[in-house]
Design a protein around this motif. Structure first.
Motif, PDB file in Angstrom:
ATOM      1  N   GLY A  40     -35.436-106.267  45.155  1.00 24.10           N
ATOM      2  CA  GLY A  40     -34.551-106.677  46.194  1.00 24.10           C
ATOM      3  C   GLY A  40     -34.886-106.494  47.599  1.00 24.10           C
ATOM      4  N   ASP A  41     -35.334-105.065  47.462  1.00 20.86           N
ATOM      5  CA  ASP A  41     -36.033-105.230  48.844  1.00 20.86           C
ATOM      6  C   ASP A  41     -37.345-105.206  49.866  1.00 20.86           C
ATOM      7  OD1 ASP A  41     -35.997-102.347  51.168  1.00 20.86           O
ATOM      8  OD2 ASP A  41     -37.606-102.135  50.100  1.00 20.86           O
ATOM      9  N   TRP A  42     -38.037-105.356  48.312  1.00 20.27           N
ATOM     10  CA  TRP A  42     -38.948-106.307  49.384  1.00 20.27           C
ATOM     11  C   TRP A  42     -38.881-107.962  49.174  1.00 20.27           C
ATOM     12  CZ3 TRP A  42     -43.405-105.166  51.230  1.00 20.27           C
ATOM     13  CH2 TRP A  42     -43.616-104.047  50.842  1.00 20.27           C
ATOM     14  N   LEU A  43     -37.804-108.475  48.681  1.00 22.41           N
ATOM     15  CA  LEU A  43     -37.225-109.337  49.617  1.00 22.41           C
ATOM     16  C   LEU A  43     -36.780-109.640  50.461  1.00 22.41           C
ATOM     17  CD1 LEU A  43     -35.310-110.991  46.292  1.00 22.41           C
ATOM     18  CD2 LEU A  43     -37.286-112.403  46.438  1.00 22.41           C
ATOM     19  N   GLN A  44     -36.246-109.211  50.985  1.00 22.02           N
ATOM     20  CA  GLN A  44     -35.945-109.102  52.065  1.00 22.02           C
ATOM     21  C   GLN A  44     -36.937-108.717  53.758  1.00 22.02           C
ATOM     22  OE1 GLN A  44     -32.208-106.642  52.691  1.00 22.02           O
ATOM     23  NE2 GLN A  44     -32.764-105.891  50.441  1.00 22.02           N
ATOM     24  N   GLY A  45     -37.920-108.351  52.853  1.00 17.81           N
ATOM     25  CA  GLY A  45     -38.887-107.942  54.513  1.00 17.81           C
ATOM     26  C   GLY A  45     -39.774-108.936  55.231  1.00 17.81           C
ATOM     27  N   PRO A  46     -40.029-110.149  54.582  1.00 14.72           N
ATOM     28  CA  PRO A  46     -40.975-111.363  55.504  1.00 14.72           C
ATOM     29  C   PRO A  46     -39.834-112.163  56.279  1.00 14.72           C
ATOM     30  CG  PRO A  46     -41.372-111.369  52.967  1.00 14.72           C
ATOM     31  CD  PRO A  46     -40.106-109.954  52.988  1.00 14.72           C
TER      32      PRO A  46
ATOM     33  N   GLY B 278     -42.558-112.175  48.405  1.00 13.97           N
ATOM     34  CA  GLY B 278     -42.914-112.837  48.985  1.00 13.97           C
ATOM     35  C   GLY B 278     -43.052-114.638  48.410  1.00 13.97           C
ATOM     36  N   VAL B 279     -43.744-114.924  48.051  1.00 13.22           N
ATOM     37  CA  VAL B 279     -43.691-116.214  47.065  1.00 13.22           C
ATOM     38  C   VAL B 279     -42.100-116.777  47.070  1.00 13.22           C
ATOM     39  CG1 VAL B 279     -44.106-117.348  45.177  1.00 13.22           C
ATOM     40  CG2 VAL B 279     -45.455-116.161  45.246  1.00 13.22           C
ATOM     41  N   VAL B 280     -41.104-115.467  46.174  1.00 14.63           N
ATOM     42  CA  VAL B 280     -40.025-115.870  46.215  1.00 14.63           C
ATOM     43  C   VAL B 280     -39.109-116.742  47.168  1.00 14.63           C
ATOM     44  CG1 VAL B 280     -37.591-115.642  45.265  1.00 14.63           C
ATOM     45  CG2 VAL B 280     -39.932-115.515  44.020  1.00 14.63           C
ATOM     46  N   ALA B 281     -39.455-115.375  48.068  1.00 16.43           N
ATOM     47  CA  ALA B 281     -38.239-115.899  49.307  1.00 16.43           C
ATOM     48  C   ALA B 281     -38.862-117.498  49.737  1.00 16.43           C
ATOM     49  CB  ALA B 281     -39.132-114.016  50.952  1.00 16.43           C
ATOM     50  N   ASP B 282     -40.806-117.178  50.261  1.00 17.19           N
ATOM     51  CA  ASP B 282     -41.262-118.381  50.747  1.00 17.19           C
ATOM     52  C   ASP B 282     -40.176-119.858  50.338  1.00 17.19           C
ATOM     53  OD1 ASP B 282     -42.441-119.768  52.296  1.00 17.19           O
ATOM     54  OD2 ASP B 282     -43.976-120.771  50.721  1.00 17.19           O
TER      55      ASP B 282
END
Length: 470
Positions: A79-85, A210-214
């Protein structure tokens, strides 16, 4: 906002004629991804065959306990990584200028400084399980604020996010160490196995996030706010699993929060090993956070696929984690591995000083230096986590770990404000000079800490407990 340091970064680099090496940067990214992924898989295969991994892997009770921790912690990390990019891009999408965005970042780091130590004392007194549940709720609210384009609502979100981040990187780890040593009485050497695995899988999670966020923001065209909404179910599920699966544990419950904070600070100042470890964490992680802000504008003139660059960075962290396991199996202590990691970071920053010359930028050299930085990060986290578990007293663990984050947040805030002020014309090269000086200090401090811990092992009449695992 005009004539900012960050603007100069984009403008100055984009007007310089690119060398052949810089034109190859985009294509090299894909080749590096494949090559480094193969190296990472090979190192991880070797690491899994070490004695420490085999012995802990044969204990089904330890594996069950490990999974109980990983399920919760990895959901929170994802959940934290999803927000970063997309944090910066979202604020820019809402029309805020760089100075306003900088202040939003500063609010987040400032919240960690002002309230991080207090959350540690609360966790020690009222229970780490309860604070982990509070983390999931608070961070979810932080994500919901991203739906609003109101500047003050977003500032509230950064405030909540700063406190949540302090909880994520202190309370979860403190809960695990207590359960590992006090409740289950597993060998302390196995703590490093868990933290090394956590670092490795953290890289896997970051790549997938990163892939999911993109996918949600670009391919499905839901916009830059979508990764924050996608993060909410993972954060809430993390809290639900904490409530259902975890036991409650505490630090020192007998003192009030303010008194506990002061006691934690007193322990840091009076115990040389704790103080030195805190200095190393502060300089290393502040330089790491500053690097996170700078790598995109520095590499952007070479037009690399930034998503793939991010994935390559995460693979390098995983390589560092695997190297940690292999070095440990070769009887290298965690303090020596940490010394290597700090020196690698220092050396890489020196390369960055050379490569970011505004009159002769060398993008490929910057890229190589960045890869070495990420490998050092992969070595740093499991070794630092293990040393904290051995050096910091259980009664004030959360409190002291949050005190460690105070100077690193202050340093990051100051650099971030300086980076975006109109009076700053020096550019990123000066920032890398400052960071390299910090890491030089960190290297000297780490040599002193290594000497102290090595002397302690000798006076105890043998190897450290960590070395005895192999």
């Amino acid at each position: 906002m005009t004539d900012t340091s960050l603007n100069l970064t984009f403008q100055d680099f984009s007007t310089v004629k690119m060398s052949e090496g810089e034109r190859w940067l985009a294509s090299m990214t894909y080749l590096l991804f494949i090559a480094l992924a193969i190296v990472c898989l090979f190192l991880q295969y070797l690491a899994q065959r070490t004695k420490s991994q085999v012995s802990s892997g044969n204990n089904k009770h330890f594996l069950q306990f490990q999974k109980k921790y990983f399920w919760v912690y990895f959901l929170a990390l994802f959940g934290d990584w999803l927000q970063g990019p997309y944090v910066y891009k979202l604020y820019s999408h809402y029309g805020f200028v760089e100075s306003q965005i900088a202040m939003l970042y500063v609010v987040g780091f400032g919240a960690s400084v002002l309230f991080g130590t207090g959350t540690g004392a609360l966790a020690d007194r009222f229970g780490r399980k309860k604070m982990c549940i509070c983390f999931s709720v608070m961070y979810s609210l932080c994500c919901l604020t991203k739906l609003s384009s109101n500047y003050y609502v977003l500032m509230l979100g950064r405030f909540l996010g700063g406190i949540s981040t302090s909880l994520l990187f202190s309370t979860f780890e403190s809960w695990y160490v207590y359960e590992h040593t006090q409740t289950y009485d597993f060998p302390t050497e196995w703590i490093s196995v868990t933290f090394s695995k956590a670092t490795f899988w953290n890289g896997i999670l970051a790549i997938n996030a990163g892939v999911v966020a993109d996918l949600t923001s670009e391919w499905l065209a839901f916009g830059p706010v979508s990764p924050f909404i996608v993060a909410i179910p993972f954060l809430l599920l993390s809290g639900v699993l904490v409530a259902q699966m975890w036991n409650e544990n505490f630090g020192d419950k007998t003192t009030h929060s303010f008194k506990a904070c002061m006691e934690g600070l007193s322990l840091i100042l009076m115990n040389e090993k704790i103080l030195l470890l805190g200095i190393v964490q502060s300089v290393f992680e502040s330089a790491m956070y500053i690097f996170v802000f700078l790598w995109t504008p520095i590499l952007d003139p070479g037009k690399p696929p930034l998503g793939m660059v991010f994935s390559v960075f995460m693979i390098c962290i995983m390589i560092g984690s695997s190297l940690y396991q292999l070095l440990s199996a070769k009887h290298m202590s965690s303090e020596k591995i940490l010394t290597v990691a700090v020196f690698m970071f220092f050396f890489s920053l020196c390369l960055c000083v050379i490569s970011t010359n505004p009159h002769d930028p060398k993008l490929m050299l910057s890229f190589i230096a960045f890869l070495v930085i990420e490998i050092s990060v992969g070595l740093y986290f499991p070794s630092m986590s293990y040393l904290k578990s051995q050096v910091i007293p259980e009664s004030h663990r959360d409190n002291i770990m949050n005190w460690f984050r105070v100077p690193l947040n202050i340093i990051t805030c100051l650099v971030l404000l300086w980076l975006h002020t109109e009076d700053s014309k020096a550019g990123n090269r000066i920032i890398f000079v400052d960071c390299s000086l910090m890491m030089f200090i960190g290297t000297l401090v780490m040599w002193r800490l290594d000497a102290l811990l090595s002397h302690e092992d000798v006076t105890k009449g043998g190897k450290s407990s960590f070395q005895e695992e192999v």
